[in-house]
Design a protein around this motif. Structure first.
Motif, PDB file in Angstrom:
ATOM      1  N   TRP A 249       0.860  -1.185   0.000  1.00 10.26           N
ATOM      2  CA  TRP A 249       0.000   0.000   0.000  1.00 10.26           C
ATOM      3  C   TRP A 249       0.898   1.238   0.000  1.00 10.26           C
ATOM      4  CZ3 TRP A 249      -4.077  -1.259   4.386  1.00 10.26           C
ATOM      5  CH2 TRP A 249      -4.833  -2.377   3.989  1.00 10.26           C
ATOM      6  N   SER A 250       0.478   2.268  -0.713  1.00  8.15           N
ATOM      7  CA  SER A 250       1.329   3.459  -0.853  1.00  8.15           C
ATOM      8  C   SER A 250       0.549   4.761  -0.683  1.00  8.15           C
ATOM      9  CB  SER A 250       2.008   3.452  -2.228  1.00  8.15           C
ATOM     10  OG  SER A 250       1.047   3.385  -3.263  1.00  8.15           O
ATOM     11  N   ALA A 251      -0.558   4.714   0.067  1.00  7.41           N
ATOM     12  CA  ALA A 251      -1.409   5.896   0.193  1.00  7.41           C
ATOM     13  C   ALA A 251      -0.852   6.933   1.166  1.00  7.41           C
ATOM     14  CB  ALA A 251      -2.808   5.487   0.627  1.00  7.41           C
TER      15      ALA A 251
ATOM     16  N   ALA B 157       0.359   3.544   5.547  1.00  3.50           N
ATOM     17  CA  ALA B 157      -0.356   2.576   4.713  1.00  3.50           C
ATOM     18  C   ALA B 157       0.288   1.193   4.760  1.00  3.50           C
ATOM     19  CB  ALA B 157      -0.438   3.089   3.274  1.00  3.50           C
ATOM     20  N   GLU B 158       1.568   1.107   4.398  1.00  2.00           N
ATOM     21  CA  GLU B 158       2.237  -0.189   4.355  1.00  2.00           C
ATOM     22  C   GLU B 158       2.414  -0.794   5.749  1.00  2.00           C
ATOM     23  OE1 GLU B 158       4.181  -3.550   2.523  1.00  2.00           O
ATOM     24  OE2 GLU B 158       2.518  -2.176   2.162  1.00  2.00           O
ATOM     25  N   PRO B 159       2.764  -0.009   6.785  1.00  3.72           N
ATOM     26  CA  PRO B 159       2.787  -0.601   8.136  1.00  3.72           C
ATOM     27  C   PRO B 159       1.435  -1.187   8.550  1.00  3.72           C
ATOM     28  CG  PRO B 159       3.991   1.457   8.131  1.00  3.72           C
ATOM     29  CD  PRO B 159       3.323   1.359   6.788  1.00  3.72           C
ATOM     30  N   THR B 160       0.348  -0.535   8.135  1.00  2.00           N
ATOM     31  CA  THR B 160      -0.982  -1.051   8.448  1.00  2.00           C
ATOM     32  C   THR B 160      -1.221  -2.381   7.744  1.00  2.00           C
ATOM     33  OG1 THR B 160      -1.925   1.151   8.833  1.00  2.00           O
ATOM     34  CG2 THR B 160      -3.460  -0.602   8.219  1.00  2.00           C
ATOM     35  N   ARG B 161      -0.874  -2.459   6.464  1.00  2.00           N
ATOM     36  CA  ARG B 161      -1.064  -3.706   5.710  1.00  2.00           C
ATOM     37  C   ARG B 161      -0.272  -4.847   6.366  1.00  2.00           C
ATOM     38  NH1 ARG B 161       1.135  -7.037   1.847  1.00  2.00           N
ATOM     39  NH2 ARG B 161       3.139  -5.931   1.991  1.00  2.00           N
TER      40      ARG B 161
ATOM     41  N   GLN C  95      -9.223   1.307   7.047  1.00  2.00           N
ATOM     42  CA  GLN C  95      -9.791   2.072   5.933  1.00  2.00           C
ATOM     43  C   GLN C  95      -9.148   3.449   5.832  1.00  2.00           C
ATOM     44  OE1 GLN C  95     -11.809   1.020   3.641  1.00  2.00           O
ATOM     45  NE2 GLN C  95     -12.085   2.974   2.588  1.00  2.00           N
ATOM     46  N   LEU C  96      -8.904   4.080   6.965  1.00  2.00           N
ATOM     47  CA  LEU C  96      -8.272   5.402   6.973  1.00  2.00           C
ATOM     48  C   LEU C  96      -6.895   5.357   6.326  1.00  2.00           C
ATOM     49  CD1 LEU C  96      -8.141   8.372   8.067  1.00  2.00           C
ATOM     50  CD2 LEU C  96      -7.121   7.404  10.147  1.00  2.00           C
ATOM     51  N   PHE C  97      -6.106   4.339   6.654  1.00  2.00           N
ATOM     52  CA  PHE C  97      -4.726   4.299   6.181  1.00  2.00           C
ATOM     53  C   PHE C  97      -4.573   3.671   4.800  1.00  2.00           C
ATOM     54  CE2 PHE C  97      -3.572   4.478  10.873  1.00  2.00           C
ATOM     55  CZ  PHE C  97      -3.237   5.827  10.804  1.00  2.00           C
TER      56      PHE C  97
ATOM     57  N   LEU D 210      -4.626   2.007  16.488  1.00  2.00           N
ATOM     58  CA  LEU D 210      -4.683   0.761  15.729  1.00  2.00           C
ATOM     59  C   LEU D 210      -3.768  -0.296  16.333  1.00  2.00           C
ATOM     60  CD1 LEU D 210      -5.617  -0.922  13.320  1.00  2.00           C
ATOM     61  CD2 LEU D 210      -3.805   0.154  11.967  1.00  2.00           C
ATOM     62  N   THR D 211      -2.576   0.098  16.728  1.00  2.00           N
ATOM     63  CA  THR D 211      -1.631  -0.877  17.287  1.00  2.00           C
ATOM     64  C   THR D 211      -2.096  -1.415  18.630  1.00  2.00           C
ATOM     65  OG1 THR D 211      -0.301   0.900  18.274  1.00  2.00           O
ATOM     66  CG2 THR D 211       0.330   0.136  16.069  1.00  2.00           C
TER      67      THR D 211
END
Length: 314
Positions: A166-168, A172-176, A289-291, A308-309
């Motif tokens: 993910w690159s938003a 993004a990528e830590p969330t994925r 969804q936010l990230f 989130l964490t």
């Protein structure tokens, strides 16, 4: 929210207050409190007078906010003094769309204090809010009140696109990666939640008027010793346990205080468990969804990542 929205500058807030509510605001300051809505304190020549709230509702959320505000106003008009309700504008409206996808409401400013987090640490305060909820839960259903449903927000896209980066934005990528590492846990919690939904849906316990988030940070204490419930955007017809999960337990048993107002009713363990599970899963799905959408490395993003964490195992 900690980050003031660039879309709604303070001079626009003052202009809206003047044009639609007829309030002359000599000063408008941003209030970095709460999470989800943006707030300003507007003052006339002397003292703070109005608490202004704006919500980013997209293309479909406006009617939901409006229904909640009309419900809140009806409760206050009926004499529920613990309800802080919005003020009508010159045309009798409680909510205005100030920009596409943005709504704004104006409430009276109350001089009081709240807590940073939502825990009820003081046994006396816990009993006081339990009695307030008991009164609320016996209220007849307001005309505009919407019915709560069991859906987890953004559940249908929770597991989308997990097989590619993910690159938003910076989170993004830590969330994925965190979600990928916790897939078994999340699937297990969803299955547990769905089983609880089936049990509660089969119950004939009546649904009541619920605030939705009666935690300590959503209660304003004033100098006269009263408690005032704020942030009524989540008000819904729902099982009583939706509210009770926030006040039962802890250092003091306050069920008797609740029953003194609500009558001889007892919470169901499965329903309390359901709303605990709903809260955690909703937080996970909403932050994911936010990230997955474009975002910056802002103070609000940092706080969202921290939240989130806490909910999603590492």
């Amino acid at each position: 929210m900690r980050d003031e929205p660039s879309e709604i500058p303070r001079d626009l807030v003052a202009e809206i207050l003047n044009e639609h509510w007829g309030f002359q605001a000599a000063e408008v300051t941003y209030a970095p409190v709460g999470f989800g809505s943006h707030h300003w304190i507007a003052s006339d020549a002397d003292d703070p007078r109005w608490f202004v709230t704006a919500d980013r509702v997209g293309s479909t959320g406006g009617p939901v906010i409006e229904a909640a505000m009309h419900t809140t106003k009806e409760l206050a008009d009926r004499g529920y003094e613990f309800v802080v309700s919005p003020l009508t504008d010159r045309s009798g409206r409680l909510v205005r769309e100030v920009l596409p996808g943005w709504t704004l409401a104006v409430l009276p400013y109350l001089d009081g204090w709240s807590t940073e987090d939502g825990t009820w640490d003081d046994p006396a305060e816990r009993a006081q809010i339990a009695r307030i909820l008991g009164r609320l839960h016996t209220a007849s259903t307001p005309e505009a009140l919407q019915r709560w449903d069991f859906a987890i927000p953004a559940r249908d896209t929770l597991f989308a696109d997990l097989d590619r980066p993910w690159s938003a934005g910076p989170y993004a990528e830590p969330t994925r990666l965190r979600l990928v590492g916790a897939l078994d846990h999340v699937h297990g919690e969803l299955a547990r939640y769905d089983a609880l939904v089936r049990e509660i849906e089969a119950s004939d316990d009546p649904w009541v008027v619920t605030h939705g988030e009666p935690h300590s940070a959503n209660v304003l204490r004033t100098a006269d010793g009263r408690m005032h419930l704020v942030d009524w955007v989540t008000v819904r017809l729902a099982p009583r346990e939706r509210d009770l999960k926030a006040v039962l337990g802890g250092p003091a048993d306050v069920l008797a205080a609740y029953q003194a107002e609500a009558g001889p009713v007892s919470p169901r363990a499965a329903a309390l468990e359901l709303f605990d599970a709903w809260w955690v899963l909703s937080e996970i799905a909403s932050y994911v969804q936010l990230f997955r959408e474009p975002h910056a490395d802002s103070q609000d993003s940092k706080l969202s990542w921290q939240e989130l964490t806490e909910y999603l195992p590492g």
